[in-house]
Design a protein around this motif. Structure first.
Motif, mmCIF file in Angstrom:
data_model
loop_
_atom_site.group_PDB
_atom_site.id
_atom_site.type_symbol
_atom_site.label_atom_id
_atom_site.label_comp_id
_atom_site.label_asym_id
_atom_site.label_seq_id
_atom_site.Cartn_x
_atom_site.Cartn_y
_atom_site.Cartn_z
ATOM 1 N N ARG B 61 0.816 -1.208 0.000
ATOM 2 C CA ARG B 61 0.000 0.000 0.000
ATOM 3 C C ARG B 61 0.855 1.265 0.000
ATOM 4 O O ARG B 61 0.364 2.348 -0.263
ATOM 5 N N TRP B 62 2.123 1.141 0.379
ATOM 6 C CA TRP B 62 3.020 2.292 0.450
ATOM 7 C C TRP B 62 4.030 2.195 -0.683
ATOM 8 O O TRP B 62 4.436 1.098 -1.057
ATOM 9 N N SER B 63 4.454 3.329 -1.192
ATOM 10 C CA SER B 63 5.453 3.303 -2.260
ATOM 11 C C SER B 63 6.791 2.842 -1.691
ATOM 12 O O SER B 63 7.004 2.866 -0.465
ATOM 13 N N VAL B 64 7.688 2.422 -2.573
ATOM 14 C CA VAL B 64 9.025 2.011 -2.132
ATOM 15 C C VAL B 64 9.710 3.159 -1.391
ATOM 16 O O VAL B 64 10.329 2.970 -0.341
ATOM 17 N N GLY B 65 9.568 4.367 -1.927
ATOM 18 C CA GLY B 65 10.204 5.526 -1.282
ATOM 19 C C GLY B 65 9.668 5.759 0.125
ATOM 20 O O GLY B 65 10.426 6.069 1.044
ATOM 21 N N GLU B 66 8.351 5.606 0.289
ATOM 22 C CA GLU B 66 7.762 5.792 1.623
ATOM 23 C C GLU B 66 8.265 4.725 2.592
ATOM 24 O O GLU B 66 8.605 5.024 3.744
ATOM 25 N N ARG B 67 8.324 3.484 2.118
ATOM 26 C CA ARG B 67 8.795 2.404 3.002
ATOM 27 C C ARG B 67 10.258 2.596 3.381
ATOM 28 O O ARG B 67 10.658 2.364 4.507
ATOM 29 N N GLU B 68 11.054 3.033 2.411
ATOM 30 C CA GLU B 68 12.469 3.295 2.713
ATOM 31 C C GLU B 68 12.585 4.467 3.699
ATOM 32 O O GLU B 68 13.464 4.480 4.560
ATOM 33 N N LEU B 69 11.695 5.439 3.551
ATOM 34 C CA LEU B 69 11.681 6.571 4.490
ATOM 35 C C LEU B 69 11.379 6.081 5.915
ATOM 36 O O LEU B 69 12.031 6.504 6.877
ATOM 37 N N PHE B 70 10.409 5.168 6.050
ATOM 38 C CA PHE B 70 10.103 4.634 7.378
ATOM 39 C C PHE B 70 11.348 3.946 7.961
ATOM 40 O O PHE B 70 11.669 4.112 9.145
ATOM 41 N N GLY B 71 12.036 3.181 7.113
ATOM 42 C CA GLY B 71 13.261 2.510 7.574
ATOM 43 C C GLY B 71 14.332 3.503 7.984
ATOM 44 O O GLY B 71 15.009 3.328 9.009
ATOM 45 N N GLY B 72 14.464 4.557 7.206
ATOM 46 C CA GLY B 72 15.487 5.563 7.508
ATOM 47 C C GLY B 72 15.192 6.301 8.796
ATOM 48 O O GLY B 72 16.076 6.532 9.622
ATOM 49 N N LEU B 73 13.921 6.675 8.996
ATOM 50 C CA LEU B 73 13.638 7.459 10.202
ATOM 51 C C LEU B 73 13.680 6.605 11.462
ATOM 52 O O LEU B 73 14.087 7.094 12.521
ATOM 53 N N ILE B 74 13.327 5.336 11.366
ATOM 54 C CA ILE B 74 13.472 4.458 12.534
ATOM 55 C C ILE B 74 14.959 4.294 12.856
ATOM 56 O O ILE B 74 15.371 4.292 14.021
ATOM 57 N N SER B 75 15.780 4.195 11.826
ATOM 58 C CA SER B 75 17.217 4.050 12.043
ATOM 59 C C SER B 75 17.805 5.299 12.701
ATOM 60 O O SER B 75 18.661 5.205 13.582
ATOM 61 N N LEU B 76 17.337 6.470 12.258
ATOM 62 C CA LEU B 76 17.783 7.709 12.918
ATOM 63 C C LEU B 76 17.355 7.711 14.380
ATOM 64 O O LEU B 76 18.131 8.068 15.267
ATOM 65 N N HIS B 77 16.123 7.287 14.612
ATOM 66 C CA HIS B 77 15.570 7.241 15.965
ATOM 67 C C HIS B 77 16.390 6.291 16.851
ATOM 68 O O HIS B 77 16.624 6.565 18.025
ATOM 69 N N ASN B 78 16.842 5.179 16.270
ATOM 70 C CA ASN B 78 17.628 4.194 17.026
ATOM 71 C C ASN B 78 19.134 4.469 16.983
ATOM 72 O O ASN B 78 19.935 3.622 17.386
ATOM 73 N N LEU B 79 19.507 5.631 16.470
ATOM 74 C CA LEU B 79 20.917 6.061 16.415
ATOM 75 C C LEU B 79 21.786 5.086 15.625
ATOM 76 O O LEU B 79 22.940 4.839 15.991
ATOM 77 N N CYS B 80 21.206 4.527 14.569
ATOM 78 C CA CYS B 80 21.969 3.599 13.731
ATOM 79 C C CYS B 80 22.384 4.336 12.459
ATOM 80 O O CYS B 80 21.615 4.428 11.495
ATOM 81 N N ARG B 81 23.591 4.844 12.448
ATOM 82 C CA ARG B 81 24.035 5.673 11.321
ATOM 83 C C ARG B 81 24.228 4.851 10.048
ATOM 84 O O ARG B 81 24.063 5.352 8.938
ATOM 85 N N TYR B 82 24.599 3.588 10.223
ATOM 86 C CA TYR B 82 24.793 2.730 9.042
ATOM 87 C C TYR B 82 23.476 2.625 8.254
ATOM 88 O O TYR B 82 23.420 2.948 7.068
ATOM 89 N N CYS B 83 22.412 2.144 8.940
ATOM 90 C CA CYS B 83 21.129 1.919 8.257
ATOM 91 C C CYS B 83 20.485 3.240 7.843
ATOM 92 O O CYS B 83 19.889 3.337 6.767
ATOM 93 N N ALA B 84 20.590 4.266 8.688
ATOM 94 C CA ALA B 84 19.995 5.563 8.357
ATOM 95 C C ALA B 84 20.605 6.094 7.059
ATOM 96 O O ALA B 84 19.889 6.598 6.185
ATOM 97 N N GLY B 85 21.923 5.948 6.936
ATOM 98 C CA GLY B 85 22.622 6.477 5.753
ATOM 99 C C GLY B 85 22.088 5.886 4.467
ATOM 100 O O GLY B 85 21.717 6.613 3.532
ATOM 101 N N VAL B 86 21.978 4.571 4.421
ATOM 102 C CA VAL B 86 21.606 3.941 3.150
ATOM 103 C C VAL B 86 20.110 4.044 2.892
ATOM 104 O O VAL B 86 19.687 4.315 1.759
ATOM 105 N N HIS B 87 19.266 3.906 3.921
ATOM 106 C CA HIS B 87 17.816 3.944 3.665
ATOM 107 C C HIS B 87 17.336 5.373 3.376
ATOM 108 O O HIS B 87 16.439 5.561 2.551
ATOM 109 N N CYS B 88 17.937 6.350 4.026
ATOM 110 C CA CYS B 88 17.572 7.745 3.693
ATOM 111 C C CYS B 88 18.052 8.088 2.281
ATOM 112 O O CYS B 88 17.373 8.828 1.551
ATOM 113 N N GLU B 89 19.193 7.553 1.891
ATOM 114 C CA GLU B 89 19.693 7.792 0.529
ATOM 115 C C GLU B 89 18.704 7.241 -0.504
ATOM 116 O O GLU B 89 18.362 7.906 -1.473
ATOM 117 N N ILE B 90 18.249 6.002 -0.269
ATOM 118 C CA ILE B 90 17.291 5.401 -1.224
ATOM 119 C C ILE B 90 15.975 6.189 -1.208
ATOM 120 O O ILE B 90 15.429 6.524 -2.265
#
Lengths: 105, 195
Positions: B61-90
């Motif tokens: 129901r969500w676009s790929v970009g929206e789902r990647e955004l959810f992944g990126g913001l959760i990673s930022l929230h969890n202070l995971c710079r590795y995952c935040a970097g790549v998922h926010c980029e996508i």
């Protein structure tokens, strides 16, 4: 309502719990379902469940020095991480089911 | 340096064969998290990759970009710079980098649309206090036009990162630099996660 994504998460949890490994299956099963375990590994699992940012180089080194193998530590970390997700999915599923039934808050 | 030396060194034929290939693809030393995924691949790398492919790339129901955004913001929230970097980029390639930056940092919650603005606080709350979500949260989501399937799908995109963030943070995986993030994003957009 069938949740195909949930099936994949449960498949991951089942693999982490039931695949061959060095940490006993019942321990991995407990961790992968979000339960706590006692002892030094339990302390590590607790930190993983809290997000993992509190784990230090020394925490891991101490476990290895105490005789835990690297595979045991790896399995504990992965199972506890999966458990954190399973616990959250369960909370959402129960909440949505409760709202559908119209349960009082 | 990964905190478990056996992962840093690598073990098994798959790791021995694929590490140089990944280095060539990225044009840099192999990223730390790829070492983790290759280590005991059938135990973690393969099943988490299948879950990732389903929740971030499968029909939904969500676009790929929206789902990647959810992944990126959760990673930022969890202070995971590795995952935040790549998922926010996508996410940025699909939704625009400024939009992702503003939504992820709460500067413009509606920048990616009303549906995203409605679900983001719920995902943050679920991440931080899973025992505190309640019927009021669900009522707000429903009144924003989201049904249970929308909610569950967004939750799964977040849960994938709840898992990976914890593994990354615990094992001391080092974040990638901007070039590596760009290359990883291009690779994952082409090939997906089920590798």
């Amino acid at each position: 309502m069938v949740d195909p994504h949930g099936l994949r998460l449960r498949e991951l949890a089942e693999t982490v719990s039931g695949a061959s490994g060095v940490l006993p299956r019942y321990v991995r099963r407990a961790l992968a379902s979000g339960q706590a375990i006692p002892g030094e590994l339990g302390r590590l699992a607790e930190l993983v469940a809290a997000g993992g940012t509190g784990v230090t180089e020394d925490d891991v080194r101490c476990l290895l020095d105490c005789g835990y193998s690297e595979d045991v530590v790896f399995e504990c970390v992965v199972a506890a991480a999966v458990g954190a997700a399973v616990l959250r999915l369960r909370a959402v599923e129960e909440l949505l089911a409760s709202c559908r039934r119209g349960d009082p808050p | 340096m990964i905190r478990l030396p056996v992962i840093e060194r690598g073990r098994g034929l798959r790791s021995w064969v694929l590490r140089p290939v990944v280095s060539l693809v990225f044009g840099t030393p192999i990223p730390d998290f790829v070492k983790v995924l290759l280590y005991r691949h059938t135990f973690f790398g393969k099943p988490v990759g299948r879950y990732g492919q389903t929740v971030l790339r499968g029909p939904g129901r969500w676009s790929v970009g929206e789902r990647e955004l959810f992944g990126g913001l959760i990673s930022l929230h969890n202070l995971c710079r590795y995952c935040a970097g790549v998922h926010c980029e996508i996410a940025g390639r699909y939704l625009s980098a400024p939009t992702v930056h503003d939504v992820a940092h709460g500067r413009d919650p509606a920048g990616a649309g009303a549906r995203v603005a409605a679900i983001v606080p719920f995902l943050r709350r679920l991440s931080e206090q899973p025992d505190r979500i309640d019927a009021g949260d669900v009522a707000s989501l429903h009144s924003a036009g989201l049904d249970d399937e929308d909610i569950l799908e967004a939750v799964h995109a977040a849960l994938l990162l709840e898992i990976c963030n914890r593994v990354v943070n615990t094992l001391g995986v080092q974040p990638m630099n901007a070039t590596q993030n760009r290359r990883a994003a291009s690779f994952l957009m082409r090939h997906g996660y089920d590798l």
